[in-house]
Design a protein around this motif. Structure first.
Motif, PDB file in Angstrom:
ATOM      1  N   MET A  96       0.827  -1.208   0.000  1.00 57.50           N
ATOM      2  CA  MET A  96       0.000   0.000   0.000  1.00 57.50           C
ATOM      3  C   MET A  96       0.860   1.255   0.000  1.00 57.50           C
ATOM      4  O   MET A  96       0.527   2.242  -0.667  1.00 57.50           O
ATOM      5  N   ILE A  97       1.964   1.228   0.720  1.00 60.10           N
ATOM      6  CA  ILE A  97       2.867   2.392   0.731  1.00 60.10           C
ATOM      7  C   ILE A  97       3.449   2.608  -0.663  1.00 60.10           C
ATOM      8  O   ILE A  97       3.534   3.739  -1.146  1.00 60.10           O
ATOM      9  N   PHE A  98       3.844   1.512  -1.326  1.00 56.58           N
ATOM     10  CA  PHE A  98       4.342   1.605  -2.696  1.00 56.58           C
ATOM     11  C   PHE A  98       3.278   2.228  -3.602  1.00 56.58           C
ATOM     12  O   PHE A  98       3.577   3.097  -4.426  1.00 56.58           O
ATOM     13  N   THR A  99       2.031   1.768  -3.466  1.00 57.45           N
ATOM     14  CA  THR A  99       0.935   2.249  -4.307  1.00 57.45           C
ATOM     15  C   THR A  99       0.706   3.740  -4.112  1.00 57.45           C
ATOM     16  O   THR A  99       0.502   4.488  -5.083  1.00 57.45           O
ATOM     17  N   ILE A 100       0.729   4.190  -2.872  1.00 55.86           N
ATOM     18  CA  ILE A 100       0.528   5.614  -2.568  1.00 55.86           C
ATOM     19  C   ILE A 100       1.594   6.459  -3.256  1.00 55.86           C
ATOM     20  O   ILE A 100       1.298   7.465  -3.914  1.00 55.86           O
ATOM     21  N   ILE A 101       2.842   6.039  -3.125  1.00 56.99           N
ATOM     22  CA  ILE A 101       3.958   6.817  -3.666  1.00 56.99           C
ATOM     23  C   ILE A 101       3.961   6.814  -5.189  1.00 56.99           C
ATOM     24  O   ILE A 101       4.158   7.851  -5.831  1.00 56.99           O
ATOM     25  N   LYS A 102       3.716   5.656  -5.781  1.00 58.35           N
ATOM     26  CA  LYS A 102       3.702   5.573  -7.241  1.00 58.35           C
ATOM     27  C   LYS A 102       2.547   6.379  -7.826  1.00 58.35           C
ATOM     28  O   LYS A 102       2.662   6.980  -8.883  1.00 58.35           O
ATOM     29  N   GLY A 103       1.427   6.395  -7.106  1.00 57.07           N
ATOM     30  CA  GLY A 103       0.284   7.191  -7.556  1.00 57.07           C
ATOM     31  C   GLY A 103       0.592   8.678  -7.556  1.00 57.07           C
ATOM     32  O   GLY A 103       0.220   9.408  -8.493  1.00 57.07           O
ATOM     33  N   LEU A 104       1.290   9.154  -6.535  1.00 56.30           N
ATOM     34  CA  LEU A 104       1.674  10.564  -6.470  1.00 56.30           C
ATOM     35  C   LEU A 104       2.681  10.912  -7.559  1.00 56.30           C
ATOM     36  O   LEU A 104       2.641  12.007  -8.134  1.00 56.30           O
ATOM     37  N   ALA A 105       3.580   9.970  -7.861  1.00 58.89           N
ATOM     38  CA  ALA A 105       4.570  10.198  -8.920  1.00 58.89           C
ATOM     39  C   ALA A 105       3.872  10.382 -10.262  1.00 58.89           C
ATOM     40  O   ALA A 105       4.268  11.231 -11.078  1.00 58.89           O
ATOM     41  N   VAL A 106       2.829   9.594 -10.498  1.00 62.24           N
ATOM     42  CA  VAL A 106       2.050   9.727 -11.740  1.00 62.24           C
ATOM     43  C   VAL A 106       1.350  11.078 -11.765  1.00 62.24           C
ATOM     44  O   VAL A 106       1.309  11.756 -12.796  1.00 62.24           O
ATOM     45  N   THR A 107       0.809  11.493 -10.629  1.00 61.89           N
ATOM     46  CA  THR A 107       0.078  12.761 -10.545  1.00 61.89           C
ATOM     47  C   THR A 107       0.939  13.951 -10.959  1.00 61.89           C
ATOM     48  O   THR A 107       0.476  14.860 -11.647  1.00 61.89           O
ATOM     49  N   ILE A 108       2.202  13.959 -10.536  1.00 61.73           N
ATOM     50  CA  ILE A 108       3.076  15.090 -10.874  1.00 61.73           C
ATOM     51  C   ILE A 108       3.944  14.799 -12.098  1.00 61.73           C
ATOM     52  O   ILE A 108       4.839  15.578 -12.420  1.00 61.73           O
ATOM     53  N   ALA A 109       3.657  13.679 -12.787  1.00 63.38           N
ATOM     54  CA  ALA A 109       4.400  13.295 -13.999  1.00 63.38           C
ATOM     55  C   ALA A 109       5.899  13.227 -13.725  1.00 63.38           C
ATOM     56  O   ALA A 109       6.718  13.727 -14.512  1.00 63.38           O
ATOM     57  N   LEU A 110       6.259  12.600 -12.628  1.00 60.53           N
ATOM     58  CA  LEU A 110       7.664  12.464 -12.256  1.00 60.53           C
ATOM     59  C   LEU A 110       8.321  11.382 -13.099  1.00 60.53           C
ATOM     60  O   LEU A 110       7.885  10.233 -13.085  1.00 60.53           O
ATOM     61  N   ASP A 111       9.362  11.740 -13.811  1.00 60.70           N
ATOM     62  CA  ASP A 111      10.024  10.806 -14.721  1.00 60.70           C
ATOM     63  C   ASP A 111      11.160  10.070 -14.006  1.00 60.70           C
ATOM     64  O   ASP A 111      12.319  10.120 -14.406  1.00 60.70           O
ATOM     65  N   LYS A 112      10.796   9.404 -12.902  1.00 60.18           N
ATOM     66  CA  LYS A 112      11.761   8.606 -12.141  1.00 60.18           C
ATOM     67  C   LYS A 112      11.050   7.390 -11.586  1.00 60.18           C
ATOM     68  O   LYS A 112       9.847   7.441 -11.308  1.00 60.18           O
ATOM     69  N   THR A 113      11.786   6.303 -11.448  1.00 58.83           N
ATOM     70  CA  THR A 113      11.234   5.118 -10.799  1.00 58.83           C
ATOM     71  C   THR A 113      11.501   5.248  -9.307  1.00 58.83           C
ATOM     72  O   THR A 113      12.645   5.191  -8.868  1.00 58.83           O
ATOM     73  N   ILE A 114      10.439   5.461  -8.539  1.00 60.29           N
ATOM     74  CA  ILE A 114      10.636   5.700  -7.110  1.00 60.29           C
ATOM     75  C   ILE A 114       9.857   4.692  -6.276  1.00 60.29           C
ATOM     76  O   ILE A 114       8.936   4.037  -6.752  1.00 60.29           O
ATOM     77  N   SER A 115      10.253   4.592  -5.034  1.00 61.28           N
ATOM     78  CA  SER A 115       9.633   3.691  -4.072  1.00 61.28           C
ATOM     79  C   SER A 115       9.815   4.324  -2.695  1.00 61.28           C
ATOM     80  O   SER A 115      10.464   5.375  -2.568  1.00 61.28           O
ATOM     81  N   PRO A 116       9.287   3.722  -1.641  1.00 64.26           N
ATOM     82  CA  PRO A 116       9.544   4.264  -0.300  1.00 64.26           C
ATOM     83  C   PRO A 116      11.037   4.388  -0.002  1.00 64.26           C
ATOM     84  O   PRO A 116      11.462   5.308   0.696  1.00 64.26           O
ATOM     85  N   HIS A 117      11.836   3.461  -0.545  1.00 61.69           N
ATOM     86  CA  HIS A 117      13.277   3.484  -0.292  1.00 61.69           C
ATOM     87  C   HIS A 117      13.938   4.727  -0.878  1.00 61.69           C
ATOM     88  O   HIS A 117      14.981   5.168  -0.397  1.00 61.69           O
ATOM     89  N   THR A 118      13.322   5.306  -1.912  1.00 63.11           N
ATOM     90  CA  THR A 118      13.873   6.522  -2.523  1.00 63.11           C
ATOM     91  C   THR A 118      13.912   7.656  -1.516  1.00 63.11           C
ATOM     92  O   THR A 118      14.842   8.472  -1.516  1.00 63.11           O
TER      93      THR A 118
END
Length: 298
Positions: free
Chosen positions: A223-245
């Motif tokens: 769920m934490i991964f999903t939250i973060i990846k969803g926010l990355a899509v929202t701001i069109a972030l061109d990076k592969t991120i995770s909680p570890h980032t």
């Protein structure tokens, strides 16, 4: 000894003797299961005590077609650990992987977020929903405290020592450490705890867990991964991120701003300073700046 029994015993050893987390144990067991699956697929009948180097080499050769160098290295390391355990328990005299070298791999450094990118991710959270306050507190904790995702999901209300300015974190092998927490992060946790969490019907087993889902249960890593990846899509972030980032960004930004490496090591919960040195890379421009600013011949 059959493979099933060996896996059961090995799992208990990793948990009781080594004190590893459930996730780490599952990773080690999965490495051995891949070998077992190969043996079954190819109808090779051999026990963990009798399997030889030739058979293991053939397995490694086959999986090398499917895995990159880093994954191959991880698999070989995991299998070596399993057979070393059998030697330790006097089931075997040798390790069939002793003559098998791991592929050489470069040091892979995860993506780091800039301060602006972190701010943009947090600002993209929809605070009109109750989960918004929770998600903001989660991202603030990940970035301001440098926690692993498992440490975040296991964080308890009883681990919050705001008067002293610390939180108690339970890391790998159930080792505990105290990590400083910023006043702003304390504020966001308090808002979530007092205004949102108080109105959730909490599952009895999770009364002390800080971050909960809508059903009053502990959040999962996924769920934490999903939250973060969803926010990355929202701001069109061109990076592969995770909680570890966020953890890596925490350490990198501290180092860039002059923090002591030993202090970063303690906050991250690394046993070895060498791990921290790899984790908190310094780019070449910073190295040049260090020479220009501090060398007596500058």
């Amino acid at each position: 000894m059959k493979w099933h029994q060996a896996l059961t015993d090995y799992s208990l050893y990793l948990k009781i003797e080594r004190g590893l987390s459930e996730n780490s144990i599952n990773s080690y067991i999965l490495d051995v299961k891949k070998l077992i699956n190969y043996l079954e697929t190819n109808t090779i009948s051999v026990s963990p005590i009798d399997i030889d180097t030739t058979t293991v080499k053939q397995f490694i050769y086959e999986v090398a077609k499917l895995l990159n160098a880093r994954s191959q290295s991880r698999l070989i390391s995991g299998l070596k650990g399993f057979f070393n355990y059998l030697i330790f328990e006097d089931y075997r005299k040798d390790n069939p992987l002793d003559t098998i070298d791991s592929p050489k791999i470069g040091r892979k450094l995860p993506d780091t977020l800039s301060e602006n990118e972190i701010n943009n991710l947090i600002e993209a959270i929809d605070l009109s929903h109750p989960q918004g306050e929770r998600n903001r507190a989660i991202l603030e904790v990940l970035y301001s405290c440098g926690l692993r995702v498992s440490e975040l999901t296991n964080l308890k209300i009883s681990d919050l020592f705001f008067d002293e300015g610390f939180i108690k974190v339970t890391g790998k092998g159930d080792k505990q450490r105290f990590v400083p927490i910023l006043e702003d992060t304390q504020k966001y946790i308090t808002i979530y705890k007092n205004q949102i969490r108080n109105h959730i019907k909490i599952h009895p087993e999770h009364q002390d867990i800080l971050f909960l889902n809508r059903r009053g249960k502990q959040l999962t890593r996924a769920m934490i991964f999903t939250i973060i990846k969803g926010l990355a899509v929202t701001i069109a972030l061109d990076k592969t991120i995770s909680p570890h980032t966020f953890r890596h960004s925490f350490a990198t930004h501290l180092l860039e701003n002059g923090a002591d490496l030993r202090a970063i090591q303690l906050m991250l919960g690394h046993e070895s300073i060498t791990t921290t040195e790899i984790y908190t890379h310094v780019d070449r421009s910073q190295l040049t700046a260090v020479i220009n600013n501090f060398h007596p011949r500058k």
